[in-house]
Write an enzyme that holds these catalytic residues in place. Structure first.
Site, PDB file in Angstrom:
ATOM      1  N   GLY A  54       0.830  -1.206   0.000  1.00 26.86           N
ATOM      2  CA  GLY A  54       0.000   0.000   0.000  1.00 26.86           C
ATOM      3  C   GLY A  54       0.862   1.252   0.000  1.00 26.86           C
ATOM      4  N   ARG A  80       1.153  -5.267  -5.736  1.00 23.73           N
ATOM      5  CA  ARG A  80       1.332  -6.505  -4.976  1.00 23.73           C
ATOM      6  C   ARG A  80       1.591  -7.580  -6.029  1.00 23.73           C
ATOM      7  NH1 ARG A  80      -2.935  -3.965  -1.622  1.00 23.73           N
ATOM      8  NH2 ARG A  80      -1.861  -3.403   0.288  1.00 23.73           N
ATOM      9  N   ASP A  93       5.118  -5.336   5.804  1.00 23.43           N
ATOM     10  CA  ASP A  93       5.483  -6.730   6.088  1.00 23.43           C
ATOM     11  C   ASP A  93       5.716  -7.581   4.838  1.00 23.43           C
ATOM     12  OD1 ASP A  93       5.508  -6.463   8.768  1.00 23.43           O
ATOM     13  OD2 ASP A  93       3.604  -7.483   9.142  1.00 23.43           O
ATOM     14  N   THR A 126       4.155   2.528   5.543  1.00 20.96           N
ATOM     15  CA  THR A 126       2.741   2.156   5.645  1.00 20.96           C
ATOM     16  C   THR A 126       2.043   3.114   6.595  1.00 20.96           C
ATOM     17  OG1 THR A 126       1.163   0.551   6.557  1.00 20.96           O
ATOM     18  CG2 THR A 126       3.415   0.360   7.341  1.00 20.96           C
ATOM     19  N   ASP A 163      -0.299   2.351   8.425  1.00 21.12           N
ATOM     20  CA  ASP A 163      -0.815   1.612   9.600  1.00 21.12           C
ATOM     21  C   ASP A 163       0.078   1.682  10.837  1.00 21.12           C
ATOM     22  OD1 ASP A 163      -3.062   0.850   8.256  1.00 21.12           O
ATOM     23  OD2 ASP A 163      -2.275  -1.084   7.623  1.00 21.12           O
ATOM     24  N   ASP A 195       2.222  -0.328  11.857  1.00 22.52           N
ATOM     25  CA  ASP A 195       2.207  -1.614  12.570  1.00 22.52           C
ATOM     26  C   ASP A 195       3.478  -2.432  12.330  1.00 22.52           C
ATOM     27  OD1 ASP A 195       1.688  -2.059   9.907  1.00 22.52           O
ATOM     28  OD2 ASP A 195       0.085  -3.505  10.239  1.00 22.52           O
ATOM     29  N   ARG A 235      -6.360  -2.596   9.241  1.00 25.12           N
ATOM     30  CA  ARG A 235      -6.919  -3.947   9.089  1.00 25.12           C
ATOM     31  C   ARG A 235      -6.568  -4.820  10.277  1.00 25.12           C
ATOM     32  NH1 ARG A 235      -5.719  -6.104   3.192  1.00 25.12           N
ATOM     33  NH2 ARG A 235      -3.993  -4.708   3.603  1.00 25.12           N
TER      34      ARG A 235
HETATM   35  O1  F6P Z   1      -1.960   0.751   3.828  1.00 27.25           O
HETATM   36  C1  F6P Z   1      -2.513  -0.081   4.802  1.00 27.25           C
HETATM   37  C2  F6P Z   1      -3.973  -0.219   4.573  1.00 27.25           C
HETATM   38  O2  F6P Z   1      -4.402   1.071   4.443  1.00 27.25           O
HETATM   39  C3  F6P Z   1      -4.863  -0.936   5.559  1.00 27.25           C
HETATM   40  O3  F6P Z   1      -5.181  -0.240   6.710  1.00 27.25           O
HETATM   41  C4  F6P Z   1      -6.055  -1.261   4.693  1.00 27.25           C
HETATM   42  O4  F6P Z   1      -6.811  -2.287   5.177  1.00 27.25           O
HETATM   43  C5  F6P Z   1      -5.386  -1.636   3.430  1.00 27.25           C
HETATM   44  O5  F6P Z   1      -4.194  -0.893   3.366  1.00 27.25           O
HETATM   45  C6  F6P Z   1      -6.167  -1.513   2.189  1.00 27.25           C
HETATM   46  O6  F6P Z   1      -5.287  -1.696   1.110  1.00 27.25           O
HETATM   47  P1  F6P Z   1      -5.686  -1.789  -0.408  1.00 27.25           P
HETATM   48  O7  F6P Z   1      -6.621  -0.688  -0.652  1.00 27.25           O
HETATM   49  O8  F6P Z   1      -4.411  -1.597  -1.124  1.00 27.25           O
HETATM   50  O9  F6P Z   1      -6.275  -3.116  -0.590  1.00 27.25           O
END
Ligand code: F6P
Length: 326
Positions: free
Chosen positions: A14, A75, A106, A129, A131, A133, A175
């Protein structure tokens, strides 16, 4: 003298505001040290297909203030296969690349760990990221911007919530982790915060609402992390409405708005420090490590340790948020 002469940089997973500032710092530090530097486009996918271009100082001008990533991100399924990784290796070797800076989360670290062990090309990772995390760093690139964006949105929601005396459930990203929700909740003065890490029940929220109503306290804001254990914002809102039909309940999901936008000063500085240090660490011979900043010092954590260990929420902050929401 370092043996590293040509390095590459890419972003994966992301996107996060500040990734461009990190790319800029990598390129400029590399050029300062007389290295050739290449951008790999679309993450591991671009490594597999050979979408790699030389970057000069001017290529990263005017990007420090931009959200997203100039190198794009993806990805990659192909990179999960041994054949894909072999192709990726051939792409790197075609440019004599002998060091790589991987910016992501990760999944990025896991790929970097497997690949750098298979093909003995040094990799250093940077935590990118929203997040926050990632184990092994106090903050990841993009987190500060994301919480500022979320708080700005919540402040606006609060205006209309106040005017109509409505109860809003605002869902923020996260998430698996509640860092965005916790910081957004504290920073916006929310009445309650629902997190993936805690087990707050709808009954507890009902109790808080009843107590607030008794004291004639205005309670109109609940922050919910998308990965909340006991349901997302829509689920919680429905449950509250069922048990308390007198409430005028609304739901707002902030969503991908939190991923974009110009990075904050904090994220620009964090990303610049990390990108700069990543190149210096490759020159020193570091490999297979995720770079972080803990207590204002640059740190290194082996990729698999960073991936396998969980970064925990600060319990004192969780407790403090409850007290301040009284
Ligand atoms: O970047 C992390 C995150 O924003 C998460 O909090 C979220 O669930 C996810 O990415 C969504 O990612 P994408 O829109 O790329 O599927």
């Amino acid at each position: 003298m370092s043996s590293v002469k040509k390095i590459a940089v890419f972003t994966s997973g992301g996107d996060a505001p500040g990734m461009n500032a990190a790319i800029r710092a990598v390129v400029r530090t590399a050029v300062y040290h007389d290295l050739h530097v290449y951008g790999i486009y679309r993450g591991y996918d671009g490594m597999v297909t050979g979408d790699i271009k030389r970057l000069e100082v001017g290529d990263v001008a005017n990007i420090i203030q931009r959200g997203g990533t100039m190198l794009k991100t993806a990805r990659s399924e192909a990179f999960r296969t041994p054949e894909g990784r072999k192709q990726a290796y051939e792409s790197l070797i075609a440019h004599d690349i002998d060091g790589v800076v991987a910016i992501g989360g990760d999944g990025t670290y896991t790929g970097a760990d497997i690949f750098s062990k298979e093909y003995k090309i040094p990799f250093v990772g940077l935590p990118g990221t929203i997040d926050n995390d990632i184990y092994g760093t106090d903050y990841s690139i993009g987190f500060d911007t994301a919480i500022n964006t979320a708080i700005e949105a919540v402040d606006k929601i609060r205006d209309t919530a106040d005017s109509h005396n409505r109860l809003f459930f605002v869902e923020v990203m996260g998430r698996h982790a509640g860092f965005i929700a916790l910081h957004t909740g504290i920073g916006s003065g929310a009445g309650a915060i629902f997190l993936p890490e805690t087990d707050t029940s709808i009954e507890e929220l009902s109790d808080i609402l009843k107590k607030s109503a008794k004291r004639q306290k205005l309670f109109n804001l609940v922050i919910v992390a998308e990965g909340n254990q006991n349901g997302d914002a829509n689920t919680l809102a429905k449950q509250i409405k069922k048990g308390n039909p007198e409430y005028d309940v609304k739901v707002t999901i902030i969503g991908h708005l939190q991923r974009g936008g110009s990075p904050t000063a904090m994220d620009r500085v964090l990303a610049s420090r990390m990108g700069h240090s990543a190149v210096q660490s490759l020159l020193r011979g570091e490999s297979g490590v995720a770079l972080g900043i803990i207590n204002d010092k640059i740190t290194f954590t082996p990729f698999m340790e960073a991936v396998s260990k969980t970064k925990h929420l600060n319990k004192d902050l969780v407790r403090m948020a409850e007290i301040l929401a009284m």
